[in-house]
Design a protein around this motif. Structure first.
Motif, PDB file in Angstrom:
ATOM      1  N   PRO B  93       0.804  -1.233   0.000  1.00 41.08           N
ATOM      2  CA  PRO B  93       0.000   0.000   0.000  1.00 41.08           C
ATOM      3  C   PRO B  93       0.835   1.281   0.000  1.00 41.08           C
ATOM      4  CG  PRO B  93      -0.937  -1.579   1.550  1.00 41.08           C
ATOM      5  CD  PRO B  93       0.385  -2.151   1.101  1.00 41.08           C
ATOM      6  N   LEU B  94       1.980   1.252   0.684  1.00 38.94           N
ATOM      7  CA  LEU B  94       2.806   2.466   0.725  1.00 38.94           C
ATOM      8  C   LEU B  94       3.353   2.790  -0.660  1.00 38.94           C
ATOM      9  CD1 LEU B  94       4.094   4.766   2.229  1.00 38.94           C
ATOM     10  CD2 LEU B  94       5.826   3.203   3.131  1.00 38.94           C
ATOM     11  N   ALA B 178      -2.142  -7.522   2.875  1.00 40.71           N
ATOM     12  CA  ALA B 178      -3.319  -6.710   3.157  1.00 40.71           C
ATOM     13  C   ALA B 178      -4.117  -6.430   1.887  1.00 40.71           C
ATOM     14  CB  ALA B 178      -2.904  -5.396   3.809  1.00 40.71           C
ATOM     15  N   GLY B 179      -5.453  -6.560   2.012  1.00 38.72           N
ATOM     16  CA  GLY B 179      -6.313  -6.046   0.955  1.00 38.72           C
ATOM     17  C   GLY B 179      -6.289  -4.530   1.073  1.00 38.72           C
ATOM     18  N   PHE B 180      -6.162  -3.835  -0.058  1.00 43.19           N
ATOM     19  CA  PHE B 180      -6.007  -2.388   0.048  1.00 43.19           C
ATOM     20  C   PHE B 180      -6.647  -1.689  -1.134  1.00 43.19           C
ATOM     21  CE2 PHE B 180      -3.665   1.509  -1.031  1.00 43.19           C
ATOM     22  CZ  PHE B 180      -3.965   2.237   0.107  1.00 43.19           C
ATOM     23  N   ARG B 201      -7.548  -3.987   4.685  1.00 41.12           N
ATOM     24  CA  ARG B 201      -8.156  -5.183   5.293  1.00 41.12           C
ATOM     25  C   ARG B 201      -7.037  -6.196   5.526  1.00 41.12           C
ATOM     26  NH1 ARG B 201     -14.353  -5.969   3.707  1.00 41.12           N
ATOM     27  NH2 ARG B 201     -14.394  -5.833   5.962  1.00 41.12           N
ATOM     28  N   ASN B 202      -6.736  -6.395   6.814  1.00 43.11           N
ATOM     29  CA  ASN B 202      -5.572  -7.191   7.192  1.00 43.11           C
ATOM     30  C   ASN B 202      -5.937  -7.879   8.499  1.00 43.11           C
ATOM     31  OD1 ASN B 202      -2.990  -8.100   6.961  1.00 43.11           O
ATOM     32  ND2 ASN B 202      -2.020  -6.273   7.849  1.00 43.11           N
ATOM     33  N   GLY B 203      -6.818  -8.881   8.417  1.00 48.10           N
ATOM     34  CA  GLY B 203      -7.436  -9.382   9.638  1.00 48.10           C
ATOM     35  C   GLY B 203      -8.603  -8.466   9.942  1.00 48.10           C
ATOM     36  N   GLY B 204      -8.373  -7.383  10.659  1.00 46.16           N
ATOM     37  CA  GLY B 204      -9.401  -6.358  10.856  1.00 46.16           C
ATOM     38  C   GLY B 204      -9.427  -5.402   9.673  1.00 46.16           C
ATOM     39  N   THR B 205     -10.266  -4.381   9.799  1.00 44.50           N
ATOM     40  CA  THR B 205     -10.360  -3.393   8.724  1.00 44.50           C
ATOM     41  C   THR B 205     -10.105  -2.009   9.283  1.00 44.50           C
ATOM     42  OG1 THR B 205     -12.003  -4.722   7.586  1.00 44.50           O
ATOM     43  CG2 THR B 205     -11.878  -2.405   6.969  1.00 44.50           C
TER      44      THR B 205
END
Lengths: 153, 273
Positions: B93-94, B178-180, B201-205
């Motif tokens: 994501p970065l 992570a979903g991003f 989304r990486n476990g939590g959101t």
């Protein structure tokens, strides 16, 4: 303050005020007026030059920050009468109307093709997002960039 | 447009920069890439008497794998982030958001530390660093402290940085899988976001908002709704809860609230795909 800058291969030394912008330095001190001041707010890209090979908007950089760097402007691309491949492509594809944005477009393209030698049309459109053409001649500009990439292969 | 006169000194190390700041107090401003500060100075909205140029402090330009997190030097340019292999492997994501900042010319000059220190709620990277729960290492004359992204941004163009402090490093937890998604709404490709929404989304959101108040914001109400089992569609309806967007030539506050709800839904959908 004194700054030493290499412009289009020639070493230059000038005394400048710290607040001198690179574009002012190039146009007024170095006498190279090919680089245009368009919006003067780092939006339009007309003032794009290469600083150590990378495209930069020279209205939003101090000459002091370029001390010790190598600058290439539109005047530094051709070799004598031989145009740079990007210049040739802009000429052949008629990638300009009024021509005010052209020097910046060409410099941004040289930097873009250095980073992405074989760009897709999308790469070109994204890669030139920092350059505005108010004649809205974008289609021919994109065509020229793709032709220049082809010519360099 | 030409900035008001100022004195200029170039620092060759972080400590030299901090010493210069200590000497000149709040008359001095740090100059990194200049992509935020120079436009303000040209408009005379900022008139520092002294610029301390840290643009060539090479010791603060790096991306390092540090086990469970990535260390990013504050003077790493956006261009170096968007092409970085360590980030591709450990924190995509970065890389993605760095590639969305401004345009090529801006990314050749602008730095992550400059963007964070400027504290503009319309900037892309501060909101991402909030969503990723990053930490910022700040150095001053008496030593170093680490500040969480949650505590760092205090108000419009205002951070916890003291006038004699320099942001040196950004620590970002790894998020390789992570979903991003970043949904950035703007008029022209190179512009600041009128509103932006990010979902990780990486476990939590975690959801963060760009330009929905004086600082980058977490959309806490959306996150809580998702935790309690709400659908994306339902949760996104809370995107503007607790925000305080401004009105300007681009959008009214009401339109920004609408955009936040739409963009959060899109970001959550895309990050879940």
């Amino acid at each position: 303050m004194r700054i030493d800058i290499t412009v289009n291969g020639a070493s230059q030394r000038h005394d400048v005020e710290p607040r001198t912008l690179l574009v002012q330095y190039l146009r007024d001190a170095a006498g190279l007026t090919g680089t245009k001041v368009g919006c003067d707010t780092s939006s339009c890209g007309a003032c794009t030059v290469l600083v150590d090979g990378e495209s930069v908007k020279s209205c939003t950089m101090l000459a002091a920050q370029a001390d010790g760097s190598e600058i290439t402007t539109i005047e530094g691309l051709a070799r004598g009468d031989d145009l740079h491949p990007v210049q040739t492509a802009f000429h052949e594809e008629h990638a300009l109307q009024c021509g005010f944005c052209t020097a910046g477009m060409v410099m941004a393209t040289v930097s873009l093709l250095d980073e992405i030698p074989n760009p897709s049309e999308r790469d070109v459109r994204l890669g030139l997002e920092g350059n505005l053409c108010r004649c809205t001649g974008y289609h021919n500009i994109v065509r020229a960039v793709l032709a220049a990439a082809e010519a360099r292969r | 447009m030409i900035p008001a006169p100022f004195d200029y000194v170039r620092a060759s190390s972080a400590d030299e920069a901090i010493a210069a700041l200590a000497e000149h107090g709040d008359e001095a401003k740090l100059l990194a890439g200049g992509m935020s500060l120079l436009p303000l100075m040209k408009l005379r909205l900022a008139t520092p008497a002294m610029l301390v140029d840290v643009g060539r402090v090479r010791e603060l330009s790096y991306v390092r794998d540090a086990g469970d997190h990535i260390e990013v030097g504050a003077l790493t340019r956006h261009r170096d982030l968007e092409t970085n292999d360590v980030l591709a492997a450990h924190c995509p994501p970065l890389r993605t958001v760095a590639s969305e900042v401004g345009d090529n010319q801006v990314r050749h000059r602008g730095t992550i530390g400059g963007s964070v220190s400027h504290g503009d709620p319309a900037s892309d990277l501060p909101a991402l660093l909030l969503a990723l729960d990053a930490a910022f290492v700040v150095r001053g004359p008496v030593g170093e402290r680490t500040v969480s992204a949650t505590e760092f941004f205090r108000g419009f163009l205002e951070t916890v940085l003291e006038p004699d402090e320099l942001l040196t490093e950004i620590r970002v937890p790894k998020a390789p899988e992570a979903g991003f998604s970043y949904q950035k709404f703007q008029r022209r490709a190179q512009d600041w976001a009128i509103v932006g929404a990010m979902a990780v989304r990486n476990g939590g959101t975690r959801v963060a908002l760009v330009n929905m108040g004086g600082t980058p914001l977490r959309a806490v109400a959306v996150e809580e709704a998702l935790t309690s089992g709400a659908s994306i569609e339902e949760a996104a309806q809370h995107a503007a809860d607790g925000t305080d967007p401004s009105g300007d030539i681009n959008a009214t506050p009401e339109y920004r609230e609408h955009l936040a709800r739409v963009l959060v839904r899109r970001a959550l959908d895309a990050a879940s795909g």
